[in-house]
Design an enzyme around this catalytic site. Structure first.
Site, short mmCIF file in Angstrom:
data_model
loop_
_atom_site.label_atom_id
_atom_site.label_comp_id
_atom_site.label_asym_id
_atom_site.label_seq_id
_atom_site.Cartn_x
_atom_site.Cartn_y
_atom_site.Cartn_z
CD GLU A 150 -2.78 1.25 2.43
OE1 GLU A 150 -2.71 0.38 3.32
OE2 GLU A 150 -3.58 2.21 2.46
NE ARG A 160 3.69 -8.16 9.68
CZ ARG A 160 3.05 -7.43 8.76
NH1 ARG A 160 2.11 -7.99 8.03
NH2 ARG A 160 3.34 -6.17 8.58
CE LYS A 174 3.21 0.03 4.77
NZ LYS A 174 2.58 -0.14 3.47
P1 ATP Z 1 2.94 -2.39 7.79
O1 ATP Z 1 2.22 -3.00 8.93
O2 ATP Z 1 4.37 -2.16 8.04
O3 ATP Z 1 2.25 -1.19 7.23
P2 ATP Z 1 1.71 -3.91 5.79
O4 ATP Z 1 1.60 -5.37 5.80
O5 ATP Z 1 0.49 -3.11 6.11
O6 ATP Z 1 2.92 -3.51 6.69
P3 ATP Z 1 1.73 -3.56 2.99
O7 ATP Z 1 2.17 -2.42 2.20
O8 ATP Z 1 0.30 -3.89 2.99
O9 ATP Z 1 2.27 -3.37 4.45
O10 ATP Z 1 2.58 -4.86 2.63
C1 ATP Z 1 2.93 -5.33 1.36
C2 ATP Z 1 3.35 -6.77 1.52
O11 ATP Z 1 4.48 -6.87 2.38
C3 ATP Z 1 2.25 -7.60 2.14
O12 ATP Z 1 2.14 -8.80 1.38
C4 ATP Z 1 2.73 -7.87 3.52
O13 ATP Z 1 2.26 -9.08 4.00
C5 ATP Z 1 4.25 -7.86 3.36
N1 ATP Z 1 4.91 -7.50 4.62
C6 ATP Z 1 4.80 -6.35 5.31
N2 ATP Z 1 5.53 -6.40 6.44
C7 ATP Z 1 6.12 -7.62 6.49
C8 ATP Z 1 6.99 -8.29 7.40
N3 ATP Z 1 7.41 -7.71 8.53
N4 ATP Z 1 7.41 -9.54 7.10
C9 ATP Z 1 7.00 -10.13 5.97
N5 ATP Z 1 6.19 -9.57 5.07
C10 ATP Z 1 5.74 -8.33 5.31
MG MG Z 2 -0.94 -1.89 5.76
#
Ligand code: ATP
Ligand code: MG
Length: 544
Positions: free
Chosen positions: A31, A256, A266
């Protein structure tokens, strides 16, 4: 390093073998609401590496279904980071490219009697959905007719309602043991202009509805996501099936990646940026890819680290030391080794003539001849690290300079400290020493053993340096309630001054070097002609 065996690779192998797919297509779906961090690197590396292993391809798809949080600057930064890691997306798409198709498929759901417009408030919907132990109850709007729903959904799209006045819900099962299946909201009203579609749409699909359709449109075969979506998988499959998508993707969850003593979401990182406690998303203390890049981490080290942490169905938190080890492995064969002093102390060699100096040719790397060599200078006045001198040898393990002791200077001579000078506050500001001309490095002299070997820079060959040193930015705490901003370690960025050999005076931004006995450093973006600014990437394993 190649991706190790893991459960997702096994699934892909079977799907190819059983001819379920002829080509593997994956996607990385961030995102655009912030910068990528090292947790994302796991998703990037695994999606791209797994597809590559089978000759498949990977898309970058911005999951931009939330206009309030998404911005073009993040779109730009994300692509830059993915490319920096060494990956070229096969296509770059936006979820917002598919808003019309998502809308059309929602209309299809309404026509099939599988979606309805609900005028309940958010609180009422939450109450209707019950709890894990308590089944939900139907909304009073659940049995609206198809015609009424079509009309109301059209009104929603045309801006006839206020934000929050109504939503579109999937009609599944309010008593399902899986909370996600209790008539989830699939569309909401939002009047915030969207970074891509501006004010074209005022209704936006929810993640659980949008994501499977995005995957299906792109022909994604294996949709990898993190573990928290496991319970959403039945809904993912429901959406693909009931919206009658021709291609059927399969969602697979993985654990994760976390790193000890860091925050990674984020949301938290944005708070730090907005608070001004860090200098921005690319602050070298941030676990963002842009922060790590500025600090001097290499994409190869990050990739090797990610692969070495494997892939499984458990969330895991690994120690920072694992990442540091990957960095040392990568940098030690890639960087030139030079001498630099940190927090310098002047040493005057009293038996060396005042107007003389000598040049000594020194290779840049002991094992890699192709790196070439440079000349260093030995002269009457030199700098050493303040830490490399004490008045009296404190213990047997102390292998540096002290009064009456002799040390070897790398690539030069043995020197012996005889006396010191103090300033008016009683601080040592200069060491008076003598050198032994018989002991020149490479001469084979072996009659005495020095008390260790230290690095130095001649005053004639010294270029000023500002050194940045970093410590973990978030302090560990027992108190889980303590706010992130209060846990911020204000001492986490330390600045020291010193010198480096002039051979490196003009090193460009992002050039990486090893400073003997110290560690690996990267030229920071703030470097100037007058003063080289170096970020410590990682220190050497200390041997003293
Ligand atoms: P955040 O909580 O940091 O905002 P998010 O999962 O909301 O992370 P996205 O932009 O939606 O962030 O993530 C894009 C991809 O990266 C998703 O498939 C998510 O599962 C993966 N991802 C994000 N953080 C991790 C992590 N710590 N370990 C593994 N994969 C991750
Ligand atoms: Mg997110």
């Amino acid at each position: 390093m190649e991706t190790q065996s893991n459960f997702i690779k096994t699934i892909m192998e079977q799907d190819i073998e059983n001819k379920k797919h002829t080509k593997i297509i994956t996607r990385f779906p961030p995102e655009p609401n912030g910068y990528l961090h090292i947790g994302h690197a796991r998703a990037i590396v695994q999606n791209f590496e797994l597809a590559k292993l089978f000759g498949g391809t990977t898309n970058l798809r911005y999951d931009d279904t939330n206009p309030e949080k998404e911005e073009d600057k993040y779109v730009k930064a994300i692509l830059e980071d993915v490319k920096w890691l060494g990956y070229e997306p096969n296509n770059v798409y936006f979820a917002s490219d598919y808003f019309q198709e998502m809308y059309d498929r929602a209309v299809l759901l309404i026509k099939k009697g599988l979606a309805y417009v609900d005028h309940s408030t958010a609180d009422e919907i939450a109450t209707q959905r019950g709890t894990v132990g308590k089944p939900g109850v139907n909304s009073p709007y659940r049995n609206r007719s198809v015609e009424e729903n079509l009309k109301l959904f059209d009104d929603m799209k045309n801006g006839k309602f206020k934000e929050g006045e109504c939503v579109l819900r999937a009609k599944i099962d309010m008593t399902s043991p899986n909370m996600n299946m209790r008539d989830p909201v699939i569309y909401r009203i939002n009047y915030t202009p969207h970074h891509n579609t501006k004010d074209k749409w005022v209704i936006y699909p929810m993640y659980d509805y949008a994501h499977p359709i995005e995957d299906a449109i792109e022909g994604i075969t294996h949709s990898l996501c993190s573990l928290e979506f496991e319970d959403h998988r039945p809904l993912y499959d429901w959406v693909v099936r009931e919206t009658e998508m021709p291609l059927v993707p399969r969602q697979i969850e993985f654990g994760r990646l976390g790193i000890e003593n860091t925050v990674m979401s984020k949301r938290h990182l944005l708070r730090l940026v907005n608070s001004g406690l860090v200098t921005g998303w690319d602050d070298p203390r941030m676990p963002t890819l842009s922060g790590l890049r500025r600090r001097g981490y290499t994409p190869e080290a990050i990739k090797n680290f990610i692969i070495s942490t494997g892939l499984s169905k458990i969330n895991s938190s690994v120690s920072e030391e694992m990442l540091e080890a990957a960095l040392r492995d990568d940098l030690s064969e890639k960087t030139k080794r030079v001498m630099g002093v940190i927090d310098p102390l002047k040493v005057t060699i009293t038996n060396y003539p005042e107007d003389e100096f000598e040049k000594i040719s020194v290779p840049y790397h002991p094992n890699i001849e192709e790196m070439g060599s440079r000349e260093i200078i030995f002269s009457r006045e030199i700098y050493i690290d303040k830490e490399d001198f004490v008045l009296e040898k404190p213990n047997k393990k102390y292998k540096r300079l002290a009064l009456g002791l002799e040390v070897r200077l790398f690539n030069a001579y043995f020197i012996k400290a005889n006396d010191v000078k103090y300033d008016k506050d009683g601080n040592i500001i200069e060491v008076l020493a003598t050198y032994d001309p018989e002991t020149k490095s490479g001469s084979g002299f072996n009659e005495r053993k020095p008390n260790g070997t230290i690095q130095f820079v001649s005053v004639l060959n010294a270029h000023p340096v500002k050194y940045n040193f970093f410590a973990p930015m978030i302090l560990d705490t027992e108190d889980e309630e303590k706010d992130l901003l209060e846990r911020f370690n204000k001492e986490s960025w330390q600045i020291k001054t010193g010198f480096i050999e002039k051979a490196f005076a003009n090193a460009p931004v992002n050039k990486k070097i090893q400073l003997l006995r110290h560690g690996f450093f990267n030229v920071d973006i703030k470097t100037t002609k007058e003063t080289l600014v170096l970020n410590e990437i990682v220190h050497l394993k200390r041997s003293y």
